[in-house]
Design an enzyme around this catalytic site. Sequence first.
Site, PDB file in Angstrom:
ATOM      1  N   CYS A   2       0.737  -1.108  -0.119  1.00 19.72           N
ATOM      2  CA  CYS A   2       0.116  -0.398   0.542  1.00 19.72           C
ATOM      3  C   CYS A   2       1.161   1.227  -0.613  1.00 19.72           C
ATOM      4  O   CYS A   2       2.008   0.871   0.322  1.00 19.72           O
ATOM      5  CB  CYS A   2      -1.212  -0.150   0.936  1.00 19.72           C
ATOM      6  N   ARG A  27       4.665   0.019  -5.799  1.00 18.13           N
ATOM      7  CA  ARG A  27       5.041  -1.316  -5.523  1.00 18.13           C
ATOM      8  C   ARG A  27       3.506  -2.087  -4.825  1.00 18.13           C
ATOM      9  O   ARG A  27       3.896  -2.963  -4.170  1.00 18.13           O
ATOM     10  CB  ARG A  27       4.505  -0.197  -4.049  1.00 18.13           C
ATOM     11  N   ASN A  99      -1.793   2.155   6.150  1.00 21.57           N
ATOM     12  CA  ASN A  99      -0.511   1.079   5.288  1.00 21.57           C
ATOM     13  C   ASN A  99      -0.626  -0.144   6.712  1.00 21.57           C
ATOM     14  O   ASN A  99      -0.119   1.112   8.191  1.00 21.57           O
ATOM     15  CB  ASN A  99      -0.029   1.804   4.888  1.00 21.57           C
ATOM     16  N   GLY A 100      -0.607  -0.440   6.941  1.00 14.29           N
ATOM     17  CA  GLY A 100      -0.150  -1.545   7.811  1.00 14.29           C
ATOM     18  C   GLY A 100      -1.107  -2.722   8.310  1.00 14.29           C
ATOM     19  O   GLY A 100      -2.170  -2.739   7.582  1.00 14.29           O
ATOM     20  N   GLU A 479      16.057 -18.757  -8.153  1.00 10.17           N
ATOM     21  CA  GLU A 479      14.633 -17.408  -8.287  1.00 10.17           C
ATOM     22  C   GLU A 479      14.878 -17.073  -9.729  1.00 10.17           C
ATOM     23  O   GLU A 479      14.327 -16.674  -9.585  1.00 10.17           O
ATOM     24  CB  GLU A 479      16.804 -16.484  -7.895  1.00 10.17           C
ATOM     25  N   LYS A 483      10.958 -15.882 -10.650  1.00  9.47           N
ATOM     26  CA  LYS A 483      10.818 -14.842 -11.758  1.00  9.47           C
ATOM     27  C   LYS A 483       9.791 -14.534 -12.657  1.00  9.47           C
ATOM     28  O   LYS A 483       8.979 -14.144 -13.039  1.00  9.47           O
ATOM     29  CB  LYS A 483      12.252 -14.206 -12.766  1.00  9.47           C
ATOM     30  N   HIS A 502      14.549 -37.481  -6.711  1.00 12.75           N
ATOM     31  CA  HIS A 502      13.839 -37.875  -5.698  1.00 12.75           C
ATOM     32  C   HIS A 502      12.634 -37.010  -5.241  1.00 12.75           C
ATOM     33  O   HIS A 502      11.832 -37.584  -4.413  1.00 12.75           O
ATOM     34  CB  HIS A 502      14.932 -37.667  -4.282  1.00 12.75           C
ATOM     35  N   LYS A 598       5.567  -5.020  -4.127  1.00 15.09           N
ATOM     36  CA  LYS A 598       6.987  -3.839  -3.717  1.00 15.09           C
ATOM     37  C   LYS A 598       7.513  -4.712  -2.738  1.00 15.09           C
ATOM     38  O   LYS A 598       8.716  -4.691  -2.824  1.00 15.09           O
ATOM     39  CB  LYS A 598       7.266  -2.947  -4.719  1.00 15.09           C
TER      40      LYS A 598
END
Length: 603
Positions: A2, A27, A99-100, A479, A483, A502, A598
């Site tokens: 946010c 974000r 926010n939060g 990674e 992506k 395995h 973000k």
Amino acid sequence: MCGIVGYIGKNEKKEVILNGLKELEYRGYDSAGMAIYDGVELRHFKAVGKLENLSSKMSDFTSAGAGVAIGHTRWATHGKPTEINAHPHLGEYSFVIHNGIIENYKELKTELEKAGVRFVSQTDTEVIVHLFEFYNKSASSPFEAYEKTISRLQGAYATLLITKAAPNVVFFAKNAAPMIIGQSGDEFYFASSDAPLIGLCDSAIYLDDGCYGFADTSGNLKIFDSDKKPFNKAPTALSKDKGYAQKGGYRFFMEKEIYEQSAVASECLMGRISGDEVCLDIDESVLESRDEVVLCACGTSYHAALTASYLLERLAKIRTKVEIASEFRYKSPFLNKNALFVVISQSGETADTLEALKIAKNAGLKSLAICNVDNSSIVRLADAVLLTRAGIEKGVASTKAFATQVLVLWLLALRLAKMRNTLSPSEFSSETEALRGIPAVLNFAPALQERIYRICKHYLHGHGFFFIGRDIFYPLALEGALKLKEISYLHAEGYPSGEMKHGPIALADSGLYTIALLPSTCLYDKAISNAQELAARDAFITAISPEPFELADDYIATSKHSHMMSEFFEMMVVLQLLALEISVRLGNDVDMPRNLAKSVTVE
């Protein structure tokens, strides 16, 4: 996550808020809204989806003249992404943005409902505005009501509130979520990141946890700390460079940021290598007498931490553990007082990582933050800080932040190796030579991207991807898979190459795409053997290697290098471009993928 923007002044408030929120789009969000008060009329607007939807709703609205305004982009936590759940939230005569997460909101909501308050949203935020108006019935002033409100909140919050009860005032509070205040003459700007303030203010005040206060149209600003004492913190100078906000001819910020990696790698290393010496810009007392390193992070930063665990144990011969921050918080961890606790975060506001750092500090451990954002919460809390110097990263899927995190962690491993005398002079010289060469490795030709775009047409169908690698290329495989998941929405997993037999190899068939990392400098024969096992079961093999692989269905050639980290960084670029071009072919929004944020400031 946010975004918050607030403004007090005489300019067109709609445009100030919209422009500020645009700076925070990277974000991630799913709805947006704003409230504006000119001392006479309190208006609000909300819209689901992108900011242009909110802008369209406000096309006939103007708000010149002295007044206050608050705006918000919401990433849904409590309740679906709807207009009702979008911020700002309304009481009878007040608006709030936040926010939060308010952890005790259910308790507060039940209390207020018993007092006759009616709630309309599914959010935790709505309790703030109703609690304020409840206290304002008996308080001696709106500010006293706000103080009482803030004292009842538990959890993380950065919040702004405007009300008819106090015309031309913005009340603010911050705890475990960022809040920044800028001033230009009699005008005030509020934001959850410094990006919306750049170009509007020369400096800003970064609030500490527990701070709260108010500002008004007369130029008054009052800030108090958690003990209700005046908070007197000198403003911090803001950057004047808004160049990061432009794509510079690239289609996407992510694409631009992949190409920027060579330059930011140079910036990251600048002043940190002198001859064969590694010079960290920290007080190295935090490194002394450590017998263990604990690395703690989330997401892409966790993959950087895994990469570093190989480097630290191989080069510095120091015991290293890697913790997922969201798990570390609740596992009652056994902590060695002689351990160095390293937290890694692009934004410096990652809630789980921040709380993990607090746990480590309370246990008496020395801490080091590796971060991209100066003045962020994690940076301010840690004992020492190594900034990655990547510049603002606007693509939600991290690229240059990951590259610079790995570089800084490699530097840390070498500095510890020097302090512990675990490398010979020739070995150390080989490492620093490889480090200095990474910017050149990251400087790739557009022909590589064109090649990857052509082969990506093969990968739009099927039932999933396996990214496989051994040793330090295992976290790179993780990674690469992340992506692809983030921006293509295709299922992908990263595995150590030797683990396929395995269990996961049961999924191998012609509809399974295997992205095989086959570096010549690291367990090449073993990795080839694992790729052959999958090829024998009809998996589609894409080999990324300096050596052709005869069983590969697609082959992306990389350069021959003498150091495994040079291969690591070149293959990293290939994986980033692969995810980008598959996403482009699928028609996705590369920079702002669905459901993601973000800066993750909630659990």
